[in-house]
Scaffold this active site. Structure first.
Site, PDB file in Angstrom:
ATOM      1  N   LYS A  49     -24.656 -15.942  10.414  1.00 49.06           N
ATOM      2  CA  LYS A  49     -25.198 -16.741   9.319  1.00 49.06           C
ATOM      3  C   LYS A  49     -24.523 -18.117   9.321  1.00 49.06           C
ATOM      4  O   LYS A  49     -23.346 -18.220   9.668  1.00 49.06           O
ATOM      5  CB  LYS A  49     -24.911 -16.006   8.007  1.00 49.06           C
ATOM      6  CG  LYS A  49     -25.331 -16.733   6.749  1.00 49.06           C
ATOM      7  CD  LYS A  49     -26.829 -16.744   6.587  1.00 49.06           C
ATOM      8  CE  LYS A  49     -27.258 -17.572   5.374  1.00 49.06           C
ATOM      9  NZ  LYS A  49     -28.712 -17.849   5.422  1.00 49.06           N
ATOM     10  N   CYS A 132     -31.510 -27.155   9.619  1.00 48.96           N
ATOM     11  CA  CYS A 132     -31.984 -26.255   8.565  1.00 48.96           C
ATOM     12  C   CYS A 132     -32.914 -27.016   7.630  1.00 48.96           C
ATOM     13  O   CYS A 132     -32.514 -28.026   7.042  1.00 48.96           O
ATOM     14  CB  CYS A 132     -30.826 -25.673   7.764  1.00 48.96           C
ATOM     15  SG  CYS A 132     -31.417 -24.602   6.434  1.00 48.96           S
TER      16      CYS A 132
END
Lengths: 304, 251
Positions: A49, A132
């Protein structure tokens, strides 16, 4: 050199990968949850992550929505911050017998470097999350600006000897950002991140996701990944970690032919927690039938 | 670490249609026998759909279990259409805590598909000798048979319909019974319903538990989709819940 009966071994960045299949960032946390489903040593590696210098709570709920051939997510890089993972998850993950790629995120180049500097001895590779779409209002300040992306890579290269992969967005700046990252010292490229999408609830007449937009992943984006990886392979000699909609060994082989040296399975894991190890098994069988090794597939679409 | 996460086959045995869009499906699930506790859920894989569908079973007896399926789209319609076999990841999540055997009456308040985990819980509570006051509500009369199910388990059950077509007109949170005689309460349904029960219980000093339904992908704590806000900070419904003490939820 030992014989490789599986035909799946990959040697890259001075590291040996038992097979070319990793699990994609954001779909596998730090591996502990899915270690309850299968031994992580069956994977080529785990990409963690996204990890930031300090804890992040992430975005407003709802954070996910299904789409006709994929998934929109707006998690917003919720994570406990690098220090927490150095204490708990990373030492554990390093003992699981698989390659560890830590996905690094910061709001500024200095924050990326702050995280990267702490990871020596805790990771085999770093994947710099330049792309992102769920933070900064979707503006992609790094993945849409070659100079900004290069600054992140250079600042990280200054503080760590770990190989750095630049994770790129499937946008119009793809090739320019890749080139800038290569010149700044990236060891490899990672592509593709998700693309911004939206769904609207017919009853409330409002976007389904709490933040309105979210990153699209899953089978819908496979051809986009194939195209981006193909173009990157044409313009760069850096190793490529390819991802985007991979579900089957054929999908993985397609990304390899486009130019991916390694591939990651992401969204497919949500449908089937065993998607990645199953794909590895089927890849070994599939390649066996073709009489090919993985490395012979890589870049095959570019050769006569 | 031992590998404990498993996919279990569910084989359809029977389908009790409550209305066009609601059904109680009974499955044979031998590999799950005895493994489920009320409030826990299964993440169901429906062929053709990328995301699994989390559902808390409505009962488990021996090798069979029941799912209360409310159609919210084509995937759940596929289940109701009689798909013979589905795969179920689980059991997942934390169950409802049970009061000690012989405790005073428990209050169960449900709305819509929230009846599922509370039916399962009611059966457990009755089995340990705890009296149950069950209140179930819906927009119309289509879920009257769920109140009958509570009654058949030995609960004192009341049905509420907003349109007055069955049971008492109104909502199951209307005129809640005197809470001084209740040992604990459980509420599952729309957020306002759970909030009302939580507030009433807090005022009366009665411990209460609710179950939070948040969109989730993995169901195991990896994707971080199902963030919920609690007095302890941000938590994730799949692994920290779905059952939470009502007093800890930030409404």
């Amino acid at each position: 050199m030992t014989a490789d009966p599986t035909g799946l071994e990959v040697e890259l960045f001075g590291l040996r990968f038992a097979n070319p299949v990793l699990t994609a960032s954001g779909t596998f946390n730090f591996g502990r949850e899915y270690a309850q489903a299968f031994p992580l040593r069956r994977l080529g590696g785990v990409i963690t992550k996204g990890t930031s210098p300090r804890p992040r709570l992430g975005n407003a709920a709802p954070r996910i929505a299904e789409t006709p051939a994929g998934l929109l997510n707006s998690i917003g890089l919720e994570n406990k911050g690098v220090d927490a993972y150095l204490q708990g998850e990373l030492p554990w993950l390093r003992e699981q017998g698989t390659r560890v790629v830590v996905n690094v995120f910061g709001d500024t180049p200095a924050e990326f470097a702050e995280v990267a500097a702490k990871l020596a001895g805790h990771a085999d590779l770093l994947e710099l999350n330049l792309s992102c779409p769920n933070v900064h209002g979707g503006s992609l300040p790094f993945a849409s600006d070659p100079a900004a992306a290069a600054e992140v890579v250079a600042r990280c290269a200054d503080v760590t000897d770990l190989p750095l992969l630049a994770k790129l967005a499937p946008n119009s700046e793809l090739l320019r950002v890749a080139e800038a990252c290569e010149q700044a010292g990236a060891s490899g490229l990672s592509a593709i991140n998700t693309l911004l999408g939206m769904r609207i609830d017919l009853q409330t007449r409002r976007p389904v996701l709490g933040t309105g937009m979210g990153g699209l992943s899953g089978p819908a984006i496979l051809p986009l990944a194939v195209r981006c990886i193909y173009q990157l392979r044409q313009s760069s000699s850096l190793p490529i970690l390819g991802m985007g909609g991979v579900r089957s060994w054929r999908d993985a082989a397609e990304l390899a032919m486009a130019g991916a040296d390694l591939v990651a399975v992401g969204t497919a894991t949500f449908n089937d927690p065993w998607a990645a190890p199953r794909l590895i098994q089927e890849l070994a069988e599939g390649l066996g039938q073709l009489g090919l090794s993985w490395t012979e597939l890589v870049g095959a679409a570019h050769r006569d | 670490m031992a590998e404990q996460l498993q996919d279990h086959p569910l084989e359809l045995l029977s389908c009790l249609q409550l209305s066009a869009a609601k059904a109680l499906l009974r499955y044979r699930a031998p590999s799950l026998a005895g493994a489920l506790q009320p409030g826990q859920f299964l993440n169901l894989k429906i062929p053709g759909y990328l995301l699994r569908r989390p559902m808390a079973p409505a009962s488990q007896e021996g090798e069979s279990l029941e799912l209360l399926v409310f159609s919210r789209g084509p995937a759940t319609l596929e289940l109701m259409g009689g798909r013979r076999e589905v795969m179920a990841l689980g059991p997942l999540g934390r169950p409802f805590p049970l009061p000690p055997p012989g405790a005073g009456p428990a209050l169960l308040v449900s709305g819509g598909s929230g009846a599922a985990p509370l039916l399962f819980l009611a059966a457990r509570l009755r089995a340990i000798g705890v009296p149950v006051l069950a209140r179930h509500g819906s927009r119309d009369g289509s879920e009257f048979s769920l109140a009958q199910r509570f009654a058949s388990l030995g609960c004192s059950a009341e049905y509420f319909s907003e349109d007055g077509s069955a049971g008492t007109q109104g909502r199951p949170t209307d005129r809640l019974p005197e809470l001084s005689g209740v040992s604990c309460a459980y509420a599952v349904g729309p957020r306002p319903l759970m909030h009302q029960v939580a507030s009433a219980c807090q005022r009366a000093g009665v411990p209460a538990w609710i179950s939070l339904e948040e969109p989730m992908a993995c169901g195991v704590g990896a994707c971080l989709s199902c963030a919920v806000q609690t007095a302890q900070g941000q938590r994730h419904a799949c692994v920290d819940g779905p059952v939470f003490p009502a007093a800890e939820v930030v409404w």
